[in-house]
Design a protein around this motif. Structure first.
Motif, mmCIF file in Angstrom:
data_model
loop_
_atom_site.group_PDB
_atom_site.id
_atom_site.type_symbol
_atom_site.label_atom_id
_atom_site.label_comp_id
_atom_site.label_asym_id
_atom_site.label_seq_id
_atom_site.Cartn_x
_atom_site.Cartn_y
_atom_site.Cartn_z
ATOM 1 N N ALA A 207 42.345 -25.239 75.271
ATOM 2 C CA ALA A 207 42.534 -24.217 74.235
ATOM 3 C C ALA A 207 42.617 -24.813 72.840
ATOM 4 C CB ALA A 207 43.803 -23.421 74.539
ATOM 5 N N TYR A 208 43.212 -25.983 72.735
ATOM 6 C CA TYR A 208 43.450 -26.604 71.422
ATOM 7 C C TYR A 208 43.057 -28.084 71.492
ATOM 8 C CZ TYR A 208 46.441 -22.485 71.642
ATOM 9 O OH TYR A 208 46.920 -21.214 71.841
ATOM 10 N N PRO A 209 41.776 -28.388 71.371
ATOM 11 C CA PRO A 209 41.297 -29.765 71.563
ATOM 12 C C PRO A 209 41.593 -30.732 70.426
ATOM 13 C CG PRO A 209 39.481 -28.335 70.940
ATOM 14 C CD PRO A 209 40.671 -27.442 71.142
ATOM 15 N N ASP A 210 41.988 -30.210 69.262
ATOM 16 C CA ASP A 210 42.217 -31.090 68.123
ATOM 17 C C ASP A 210 43.318 -30.510 67.226
ATOM 18 O OD1 ASP A 210 41.003 -29.089 66.391
ATOM 19 O OD2 ASP A 210 39.058 -29.824 67.102
ATOM 20 N N PRO A 211 43.812 -31.291 66.276
ATOM 21 C CA PRO A 211 44.898 -30.823 65.413
ATOM 22 C C PRO A 211 44.581 -29.523 64.679
ATOM 23 C CG PRO A 211 44.651 -33.180 65.186
ATOM 24 C CD PRO A 211 43.485 -32.709 66.008
ATOM 25 N N LYS A 212 43.349 -29.366 64.212
ATOM 26 C CA LYS A 212 42.991 -28.151 63.479
ATOM 27 C C LYS A 212 43.134 -26.916 64.354
ATOM 28 C CE LYS A 212 39.321 -26.113 60.666
ATOM 29 N NZ LYS A 212 37.937 -26.310 60.106
ATOM 30 N N ALA A 213 42.674 -27.013 65.580
ATOM 31 C CA ALA A 213 42.766 -25.877 66.501
ATOM 32 C C ALA A 213 44.213 -25.579 66.855
ATOM 33 C CB ALA A 213 41.951 -26.164 67.760
ATOM 34 N N MET A 214 45.004 -26.629 67.095
ATOM 35 C CA MET A 214 46.391 -26.409 67.480
ATOM 36 C C MET A 214 47.218 -25.881 66.303
ATOM 37 S SD MET A 214 48.982 -28.955 69.571
ATOM 38 C CE MET A 214 47.910 -28.920 71.010
ATOM 39 N N ALA A 215 46.916 -26.330 65.109
ATOM 40 C CA ALA A 215 47.654 -25.853 63.931
ATOM 41 C C ALA A 215 47.435 -24.356 63.716
ATOM 42 C CB ALA A 215 47.225 -26.631 62.695
ATOM 43 N N ALA A 216 46.297 -23.859 64.166
ATOM 44 C CA ALA A 216 45.975 -22.444 63.996
ATOM 45 C C ALA A 216 46.297 -21.613 65.240
ATOM 46 C CB ALA A 216 44.497 -22.294 63.654
ATOM 47 N N ALA A 217 46.975 -22.222 66.191
ATOM 48 C CA ALA A 217 47.248 -21.551 67.462
ATOM 49 C C ALA A 217 48.159 -20.341 67.285
ATOM 50 C CB ALA A 217 47.886 -22.533 68.436
ATOM 51 N N ASP A 218 47.949 -19.345 68.118
ATOM 52 C CA ASP A 218 48.863 -18.214 68.184
ATOM 53 C C ASP A 218 50.145 -18.682 68.849
ATOM 54 O OD1 ASP A 218 49.468 -15.178 68.309
ATOM 55 O OD2 ASP A 218 49.657 -15.830 70.410
ATOM 56 N N ARG A 219 51.253 -18.464 68.201
ATOM 57 C CA ARG A 219 52.529 -19.003 68.692
ATOM 58 C C ARG A 219 52.849 -18.517 70.114
ATOM 59 N NH1 ARG A 219 57.114 -21.169 66.248
ATOM 60 N NH2 ARG A 219 56.108 -20.860 64.205
ATOM 61 N N ALA A 220 52.676 -17.248 70.356
ATOM 62 C CA ALA A 220 53.009 -16.702 71.674
ATOM 63 C C ALA A 220 52.139 -17.308 72.764
ATOM 64 C CB ALA A 220 52.869 -15.184 71.662
ATOM 65 N N THR A 221 50.864 -17.507 72.462
ATOM 66 C CA THR A 221 49.960 -18.108 73.450
ATOM 67 C C THR A 221 50.344 -19.543 73.742
ATOM 68 O OG1 THR A 221 48.151 -16.699 72.661
ATOM 69 C CG2 THR A 221 47.559 -18.615 73.983
ATOM 70 N N LEU A 222 50.657 -20.287 72.687
ATOM 71 C CA LEU A 222 51.060 -21.683 72.856
ATOM 72 C C LEU A 222 52.373 -21.772 73.626
ATOM 73 C CD1 LEU A 222 50.509 -24.638 72.308
ATOM 74 C CD2 LEU A 222 51.515 -24.366 70.030
ATOM 75 N N GLU A 223 53.309 -20.890 73.335
ATOM 76 C CA GLU A 223 54.577 -20.868 74.069
ATOM 77 C C GLU A 223 54.335 -20.613 75.552
ATOM 78 O OE1 GLU A 223 57.112 -17.966 72.268
ATOM 79 O OE2 GLU A 223 57.753 -19.305 70.638
ATOM 80 N N GLY A 224 53.368 -19.760 75.846
ATOM 81 C CA GLY A 224 53.078 -19.468 77.246
ATOM 82 C C GLY A 224 52.547 -20.673 77.995
ATOM 83 N N ILE A 225 51.790 -21.520 77.301
ATOM 84 C CA ILE A 225 51.233 -22.715 77.949
ATOM 85 C C ILE A 225 52.300 -23.767 78.198
ATOM 86 C CG2 ILE A 225 49.622 -24.642 77.676
ATOM 87 C CD1 ILE A 225 47.808 -22.732 76.099
ATOM 88 N N VAL A 226 53.154 -24.007 77.199
ATOM 89 C CA VAL A 226 54.161 -25.067 77.336
ATOM 90 C C VAL A 226 55.455 -24.547 77.958
ATOM 91 C CG1 VAL A 226 53.194 -26.284 75.357
ATOM 92 C CG2 VAL A 226 55.148 -24.752 75.018
ATOM 93 N N GLY A 227 55.498 -23.273 78.265
ATOM 94 C CA GLY A 227 56.700 -22.670 78.833
ATOM 95 C C GLY A 227 57.284 -23.396 80.033
#
Length: 273
Positions: A104-124
């Motif tokens: 979903a987020y292969p590089d810093p630019k993609a991860m910096a623009a990540a939707d917080r809720a989606t990212l929380e769901g992955i690292v949950g």
């Protein structure tokens, strides 16, 4: 039999060893070759300390020839992120979410623009998901803003990144860039004190004290050797002393069971990964 003092400056008792012979194996780990040598604290010269410390590292290197970071990664950015995520969880759990995270987020630019809720769901599944999500968002944004989307290869730059301390920085430097660094996690600190290399408890002071005993080129592998040994044999509560390959040179021998069969049951074939 009277006490003897070896060339390392560590006194050895005459207690007899009734376990497996030299070179035997217990639970997948080579048995302690000299568990009859029970060290006792004595005055040790600086030269003796250096020699003993380097001997322990050499034997641990033979014990764990495949020692490396147990976190999976493909590039410096991935290693930086998974190391941050590994706090308060296991490497195995981090490795399990890694493919989904970086798809979903292969590089810093993609991860910096990540939707917080989606990212929380992955690292949950890793626990502390809100704090870890916040760290990843800020860390990625800083990489984009301050370093052109690249992970810096200098300690002084890495430790300025949100959520990155010296331990994480040294993991990245040593394993992603090949720049020697000492990783003082709980295992490393515990073993450094048990081995009598330092009495310091502050991680930075431990790093400097132990680093002074070894050639800089050996720092990264030294870190892996101690971490692997701490995870598998030299446990915090009940070290498997009777199955320890460096018992001969350890002034803390006897803190755990010395009987080889009892100790063998404590040995873990894998660490926390």
């Amino acid at each position: 039999m009277g006490n003897l003092t070896g060339s390392t400056g560590v006194r050895k008792s005459g207690a007899r060893w009734s376990g497996p012979g030299i070179g035997g194996r217990i639970g997948g780990v080579r048995a302690a070759p000299y568990a009859c040598a029970v060290p006792a604290p004595v005055t040790e010269t600086r030269t003796g300390l250096v020699r003993r410390a380097r001997k322990i590292d050499r034997v641990l290197g033979e014990t764990y020839p495949d020692a490396k970071t147990e976190l999976d990664f493909d590039d410096p950015f991935q290693l930086l992120v998974v190391t941050v995520l590994s706090a308060q969880t296991t490497d195995k759990r981090v490795n399990a979410v890694r493919p989904t995270l970086f798809a979903a987020y292969p590089d810093p630019k993609a991860m910096a623009a990540a939707d917080r809720a989606t990212l929380e769901g992955i690292v949950g599944p890793l626990g502390f998901f809100r704090a870890k999500t916040e760290s990843l968002l800020k860390l990625s944004a800083a990489l984009v803003t301050d370093h052109g989307g690249q992970v810096p290869a200098r300690l002084e730059d890495l430790v300025k990144l949100p959520g990155v301390g010296r331990k994480t920085a040294n993991v990245v430097l040593g394993n992603a860039f090949g720049i020697p660094g000492i990783t003082v996690d709980t295992h490393f600190g515990r073993l450094a004190r048990r081995f009598g290399w330092t009495e310091e408890t502050d991680p930075v002071k431990v790093e400097h004290a132990v680093g002074a005993l070894f050639e800089k080129r050996d720092w990264t592998l030294l870190s892996h050797h101690l971490i692997w040994h701490g995870r598998r044999v030299c446990h915090s509560q009940k070290p498997a002393c009777g199955a320890c390959t460096v018992a001969k040179w350890c002034p803390s021998y006897g803190e755990g069971p010395t009987d080889p069969e009892v100790a063998a049951k404590l040995v873990k074939t894998e660490g926390r990964a």
